[in-house]
Structures are given as structure tokens and as C-alpha cells.
Design a protein around this motif. Structure first.
Motif, short mmCIF file in Angstrom:
data_model
loop_
_atom_site.label_atom_id
_atom_site.label_comp_id
_atom_site.label_asym_id
_atom_site.label_seq_id
_atom_site.Cartn_x
_atom_site.Cartn_y
_atom_site.Cartn_z
N GLY A 1 61.47 10.73 51.32
CA GLY A 1 62.70 11.53 51.31
C GLY A 1 63.85 10.76 51.94
O GLY A 1 64.96 10.74 51.41
N PHE A 2 63.58 10.09 53.06
CA PHE A 2 64.62 9.30 53.72
C PHE A 2 65.08 8.17 52.81
O PHE A 2 66.28 7.92 52.65
CB PHE A 2 64.08 8.73 55.04
N VAL B 1 68.99 7.97 51.82
CA VAL B 1 69.55 7.22 52.95
C VAL B 1 71.07 7.13 52.90
O VAL B 1 71.75 7.17 53.93
CB VAL B 1 68.88 5.83 53.08
N LYS B 2 71.65 7.10 51.69
CA LYS B 2 73.11 6.95 51.66
C LYS B 2 73.83 8.23 52.10
O LYS B 2 74.95 8.18 52.57
CB LYS B 2 73.58 6.47 50.30
N ILE C 1 67.72 17.72 54.79
CA ILE C 1 68.90 16.86 54.69
C ILE C 1 70.03 17.60 53.97
O ILE C 1 71.18 17.63 54.42
CB ILE C 1 68.57 15.55 53.95
N ILE C 2 69.67 18.24 52.84
CA ILE C 2 70.71 18.89 52.03
C ILE C 2 71.34 20.05 52.81
O ILE C 2 72.56 20.16 52.91
CB ILE C 2 70.12 19.38 50.69
N PRO D 1 66.12 4.76 64.91
CA PRO D 1 65.89 3.31 64.96
C PRO D 1 66.55 2.58 63.80
O PRO D 1 67.10 1.50 63.99
CB PRO D 1 64.36 3.18 64.86
N TYR D 2 66.54 3.19 62.62
CA TYR D 2 67.08 2.50 61.45
C TYR D 2 68.55 2.16 61.65
O TYR D 2 68.98 1.03 61.43
CB TYR D 2 66.89 3.36 60.19
N PHE D 3 69.35 3.14 62.09
CA PHE D 3 70.79 2.90 62.17
C PHE D 3 71.19 2.12 63.43
O PHE D 3 72.29 1.60 63.49
CB PHE D 3 71.57 4.20 62.06
N ILE D 4 70.32 2.07 64.45
CA ILE D 4 70.64 1.23 65.61
C ILE D 4 70.23 -0.21 65.34
O ILE D 4 71.01 -1.14 65.54
CB ILE D 4 69.94 1.73 66.89
#
Lengths: 587, 82
Positions: A469-470, A474-475, B62-63, A397-400
């Protein structure tokens, strides 16, 4: 038998598919698309325990076997068919709807099948019909992906068939019952592999993320619901308590989510995520206790609805913007806010937020692993839950809808798509707020109460800190226009390498042999053939009044209808199967 | 309407961030006061275990996944063309 025909929910969808062109001709296709699933839904409440038993070529086929386990799957399949049809109302092509109906018909047929032959027929109907849902996208990539999908499923079907043959050889009994782990041999494990291919278990899973993102917008909504969940159902029927399934399932859950974290295409992320969620279910089947199996049934139900909701959300975005890659989307909250809200409801439901269906279904499987003291499974499943929230709950959802503004100002999705999404979102929240609605349909006797303080505390912490964590990373998660290799490499690139190898040494050997043959063998054969041909034409055909000449003329006219397009042949094959089915049920 | 509401929140990102951190604090504090059922494994006995599990699990995932993708799996769009 005629009455039997009309209590079988499959017959509604086959009838619906056969008459769809007429419905379109008379301008009632949209009404037809709603009536058929509603009729099938009404039918499932009145099914007898056993019906449609047919003796055919010495085999006893059973088209209907109903118990509580069958019912919950029939319930969600027919509900899903209704939601999918509403979502696809704006599609004018009747071909797509026919494919979807036959696909649902196959899925219901498998669910009700009481023996392996009936199961196999409907199993193949599903595979063939769903291939058209990919081809109808009509892009080069979809056509290629469709062929790969069909080939993989045909191979899987053959493994299943081999298992069925071995099973028949050993006991002359093809009824579809429960296998025990102790007595399992080749037959059982081949059947299991056939089922696991449709459940998309690694290493035979790559067909799913290959095909689903290439399907049509509505096709993907149907496909994400039926193939894998039918496979979960048959695994539940045949293989509860097989330990190997618990291990495979837990690995699937992590494997799928790992890819969902790194992929870029929205529908590909969701497709990988199907692998992960089905992993929970396969794991639950492997644990095999009453609570685990109840969890599997509940999770299958909840998952079908919220995964379809997510595919509808991503599909609506694709339909309105023509894009599905996260790297090309962003900032859509300004113009598609309702689609955003529905998709986020799907995202938090799949993550298992309190007050959504995921919270009350997924936790049953996790708790069953805990009660069984299978700590490693428990930790793997909870880790997959973290990845689920990360990839589908936040990243997608974040990137859309947020992220970097892509400048796209698409219109909101049409009313029917929004209605379908609203229905699915309603079911997600209904089960979260009132779990008894879901639990009352569960097949086994095992009570479970999802809302207790420790479970809530665990969930708050897991999600809160996954969010943290996100936020920190995020970058690094910013989507790039790339795709990732998976095990389909072996049949996509590997096969090319094999052909290159074949072009080298094998072709030169072949050429040498054919040169020898051309120089020596061919001239001798041709001379001999001329002699026989003369004798045949002038001698034999003359004696039986020239009928051979007539056959040649007839053959020439038949040749005209062979178009050479495999799609036509497969379509003809599917129609033939349906006709045979109708005839068999009628007799 | 919804879009305007979201714009309103985006302009006040600090407040949203503050609420988020307040929720994290609440999640940890909540773990101190609840009744614990019979533990399934050692993690169930440690207060705040799932906070650490969530954070580390997320970062590691993620990593590891992004790392694997970067050094090995990642290809420019459609590696199978040609």
C-alpha cells in the motif's frame, strides 16, 4: 524511618536532583547522572512489600506498596532513566538534568504510592518538573507550549483532586485500591478522568502532541516514557475491567495513528503515535482479563523502550541537523547510518515484527480481545497496527533517511547518544528473541506463547501488504510543510474568540459601572479613607510605638525578591514540595 | 560502509522490488499450509484474509486521513500564530 528513606527509589532521584549543582561544580556531573539511576535500579530488587507508612494530620500516607505489578513498572522506569541519562550526557545545563530527575522521582513515587494523597503529591511533582523539560528548549514556541502543558495538567490535577475529595467524603478511606464498575460513582469517574488526561485519551489528549515536539531533545525522550505510562499503571491499579476504557482505548489507537499518517514533524508523528500505543494499553485495562492485564504490563515495558528509541533517533537527527520536519529532511543514510539502523529497529519493534519486543507484547492485548470475543475491538486494534507500520515503520524512516535527498550532510550523533540507542535497540530485540525475559516479570498468572504459525502468517501478510500500500501511494504521502488542527483548537483559538467576545459587550458594561463608581463612589470613599488613615497613623500607630512604620520598611525590602517571573515562582514551589516531602519522609 | 551497501542496493532497485514481491507471494502461500487455531471471528477462517485487510486498511487509511487533512485540518505551518 531513615532506613525507609533510602530504600525508596524516589529518594535517590530527589537526592540526585538536590546535589546536581554540586556535582557540576566538582566536574562529576556525568558520573552522577549514571550513578543515581544505577543506585535506584539496585534498590528496587530489595523493596519490602510495604514501607514508609506515615501518619500525617490524621491521614495515613503510604509511600511504598510493592507487588509484581509495581515491580515491572519500577524496573522499566529505572532502566529508562538510565538510558535517558546516557542519551543526555552531553547536556551541560544541570537544570535540565534536575528537572528530569525530579520528573522520574515523581513517576516512581506515583508507582509506589499506596494512598491517593501520596499519589497526588507525586502526580503534581511530575507535571511541574516535566514542564521545565519543555521550557529548557528556550524558544518562544516552547515557552508558550510549556505554559499550555502546565495549565492543562493543573486542570487535570484539580479534577483528580475533586475525585479524591469525594472519595474521602464517602468512605473516609483514601487507600489506593481496585474500584468495581458496579459501585462506581462521581468520585471514581472524576479520578478516572484525571488519570485519562495523563494517558492522553481524546478529547483530552491534545496537550501531548502540542508539548512533546517543543521539548528539548533529551526532555522529549524522558517525557514520552513516563507521564502516559504512569497513567496506564494507575488505571491498571484502579480501573481494570471498566468497559468504557476498552472503547476509549480502541478509539485512541486509531485516532493517534490517523494523525501520525498525516503529520510532518518527526517528533509530532511520534507524539501522536504515543496516543495510539497508549490506546492499546487503555483498551487492555478495559478488557480486564488476566491475559489482557499481562499484555498491558508487557506492552508498557516494551513501548517505553522502543518509543524512547524512536524519540532518541528523531532527537539525534534534530540535534545534528537542527531540523525535525520530514519535508526538510531526506537522504541522511549517507552520513547517519547507525542512527538509521537503531531507529529502524525501534520502528519495526513498534510495528510488532517477529523477533522484536512489539511482536510478543502487543499481540497479548489483541489476543485477549479475541479470547473475549470482542471482535470490533480486535479489528480496530489490528487496523491501528497497520497504521503503525505505515506511519512509524515505513513513512518516518523513509522520509528521514531515504526519500528526496535534502543535501544535508550531518555528522553521526555523539557516542553517548549512540550508546543509549544501542541499549534500547538491544532490549527491543532481546525480548523478541527471548520473550521469557519479559514474561517472567508479568504480574498475573496467564500463559501466552507468541510464536505460532498462524500468528506469523497473519503478521507477514499484514506487513507485506501494508508495505505494498505504501509503495503504491508513496507520492500521496510526500510530506508538506503543514500542520493539522486538533482539539487544542478549543483552548487556543477558542479562548481568543472568548476574549474577543469579552472585549465587546462585557467590557462596555464594565466601563459603564466603573464610570458611575468613579464619579460618585470614588470621591466619597477617598474622603472616608483619608479620615481613617489620619486616625490610624496619628492615633493608633502612635500609641503602639510606631511598629507599623517598621513593617512598611520591612515590606519594601521583601518586595525586592519578587521577580514577577512565573518560572521562578514555580521553581520555588517545586523546591518547597521536595523539601516538605523530605521532611515528611524523615519524620 | 553501511551507506555504500545501501547505495549498492539502490542502484539495483529492480532486484529489491523483485524480492519484495516474492515475499508477498510467500506470505500468501504460507497461509495455505499452516494449521489454523480456533477462529475468533470469520476473518480467521478465510485464507489470505489478512493480506486483503492489510492492503485495504492501508489504502483506506491513507485516503481518508490525507483527504480529511487536505479538505479540513491542514493549515500552513502554525495556524495559531497571530
Amino acid at each position: 524511618m531513615i532506613t525507609d528513606l533510602f530504600i525508596h527509589p524516589t529518594s535517590w532521584f530527589i537526592l540526585g536532583a538536590l546535589l546536581m549543582p554540586f556535582a557540576k561544580r566538582f566536574g562529576v556531573q556525568k558520573i552522577w547522572l549514571i550513578i543515581i539511576p544505577l543506585m535506584a535500579m539496585a534498590t528496587i530488587y530489595r523493596l519490602p512489600d510495604s514501607f514508609g507508612i506515615v501518619n500525617y494530620l490524621g491521614f495515613e500516607l503510604q509511600f511504598g506498596r510493592v507487588d509484581k505489578l509495581t515491580f515491572i513498572f519500577l524496573h522499566v522506569f529505572t532502566l529508562m532513566a538510565l538510558i535517558g541519562c546516557i542519551f543526555g550526557l552531553q547536556v551541560k545545563e544541570s537544570g535540565q538534568h534536575i528537572a528530569a530527575f525530579l520528573y522520574v522521582a515523581g513517576s516512581l513515587g506515583v508507582t509506589l504510592a499506596g494512598d491517593y494523597l501520596t499519589l497526588f503529591i507525586f502526580w503534581e511533582l511530575m507535571a511541574f518538573a516535566s514542564t521545565f523539560l519543555i521550557w529548557y528548549r528556550k524558544k518562544q514556541r516552547s515557552i508558550e507550549a510549556g505554559y499550555r502543558y502546565l495549565l492543562v495538567h493543573t486542570a487535570g490535577g484539580l479534577v483528580l483532586l475533586a475525585g479524591i475529595f469525594l472519595l474521602y467524603q464517602s468512605g473516609h478511606d483514601l487507600s489506593f485500591g481496585v474500584f468495581s464498575q458496579e459501585g462506581a460513582g462521581w468520585a471514581e469517574y472524576l479520578i478516572m478522568i484525571g488519570f485519562l488526561l495523563n494517558a492522553a485519551a481524546p478529547p483530552i489528549h491534545a496537550w501531548l502532541p502540542d508539548a512533546y515536539p517543543e521539548a528539548t531533545v533529551t526532555g522529549a525522550v524522558f517525557m514520552c516514557a513516563f507521564t502516559t505510562k504512569t497513567a496506564v499503571y494507575v488505571l491498571m491499579r484502579g480501573f481494570p475491567g471498566f468497559e468504557v476504557l476498552a472503547i476509549i482505548g480502541a478509539c485512541m489507537a486509531l485516532y493517534g495513528v490517523g494523525y501520525a499518517v498525516i503529520e510532518n514533524d518527526a517528533r509530532r508523528i511520534l507524539a501522536y503515535h504515543v496516543v495510539s500505543q497508549v490506546g492499546y494499553m487503555v483498551c487492555g485495562v478495559g478488557i480486564g482479563t488476566a491475559m489482557a492485564l499481562n499484555g498491558v504490563a508487557a506492552h508498557a515495558y516494551a513501548h517505553i523502550i522502543y518509543k524512547a528509541l524512536l524519540f532518541m533517533g528523531a532527537g539525534a537527527v534534530l540535534e545534528m541537523t537542527g531540523r525535525s520536519k520530514l519535508s526538510e529532511l531526506g537522504g541522511l543514510y549517507r552520513t547517519m547510518p547507525l542512527t538509521m539502523i537503531f531507529t529502524i529497529i525501534g520502528g519495526i519493534a513498534i510495528s510488532g515484527f517477529p523477533l522484536t519486543s512489539g511482536f510478543v507484547s502487543k499481540s497479548m492485548i489483541v489476543a485477549a480481545a479475541g479470547y473475549n470475543h470482542q471482535t470490533i475491538l480486535l479489528v480496530m486494534l489490528l487496523l491501528a497496527g497497520v497504521g503503525t507500520f505505515l506511519s512509524v515503520g515505513i513513512k518516518l524512516p523513509y522520509f528521514i533517511w531515504f526519500g528526496k535527498d535534502s543535501g544535508i550532510r550531518a555528522k553521526e550523533a555523539p557516542w553517548n547518544m549512540q550508546l543509549a540507542m544501542a541499549m534500547a535497540a538491544f532490549v527491543c530485540i532481546l525480548f523478541g528473541v527471548y520473550p521469557a525475559a519479559l514474561y517472567s516479570m508479568l504480574p498475573y498468572a496467564a500463559s501466552y506463547q507468541p510464536y505460532y504459525a498462524y500468528h506469523l502468517s497473519e503478521t507477514f501478510q499484514l506487513f507485506g501488504f501494508t508495505g505494498l500500500g505504501f509503495y503504491l501511494m508513496v507520492k500521496y504521502l510526500k510530506p508538506h510543510d503543514v500542520s493539522n488542527l486538533d482539539l487544542d483548537w478549543f483552548y487556543r483559538k477558542g479562548s481568543v474568540r472568548f476574549i474577543n467576545f469579552a472585549k465587546g459587550p462585557i467590557v462596555s458594561a464594565n466601563e459603564w459601572v466603573s464610570n458611575v463608581y468613579k464619579n460618585i463612589g470614588l470621591s466619597m470613599t477617598m474622603a472616608l479613607a483619608r479620615a481613617f488613615s489620619w486616625f490610624d497613623k496619628e492615633g493608633i500607630d502612635w500609641t503602639i510605638d510606631g511598629s507599623a512604620r517598621n513593617i512598611v520598611a520591612g515590606g519594601n525590602s521583601i518586595r525586592q525578591i519578587q521577580t514577577g517571573r512565573i518560572q521562578h515562582y514555580i521553581a520555588a514551589g517545586v523546591i518547597a514540595v521536595v523539601v516538605v516531602l523530605v521532611v515528611v519522609i524523615l519524620i | 560502509m553501511i551507506a555504500r551497501w545501501i547505495d549498492y542496493l539502490r542502484e539495483r532497485a529492480n532486484i529489491v522490488r523483485g524480492c519484495f514481491f516474492a515475499f508477498l507471494l510467500f506470505a500468501v502461500l504460507f497461509d495455505f499450509v499452516i494449521d489454523r487455531p480456533k477462529p475468533h471471528f470469520f476473518g480467521d477462517t478465510i485464507i489470505g484474509f489478512w493480506s486483503l485487510f492489510g492492503l485495504l486498511g492501508c489504502l483506506l487509511m491513507i485516503i481518508i486521513c490525507k483527504g480529511l487533512s487536505h479538505v479540513w485540518l491542514e493549515r500552513k505551518e502554525d495556524p495559531y500564530d497571530n
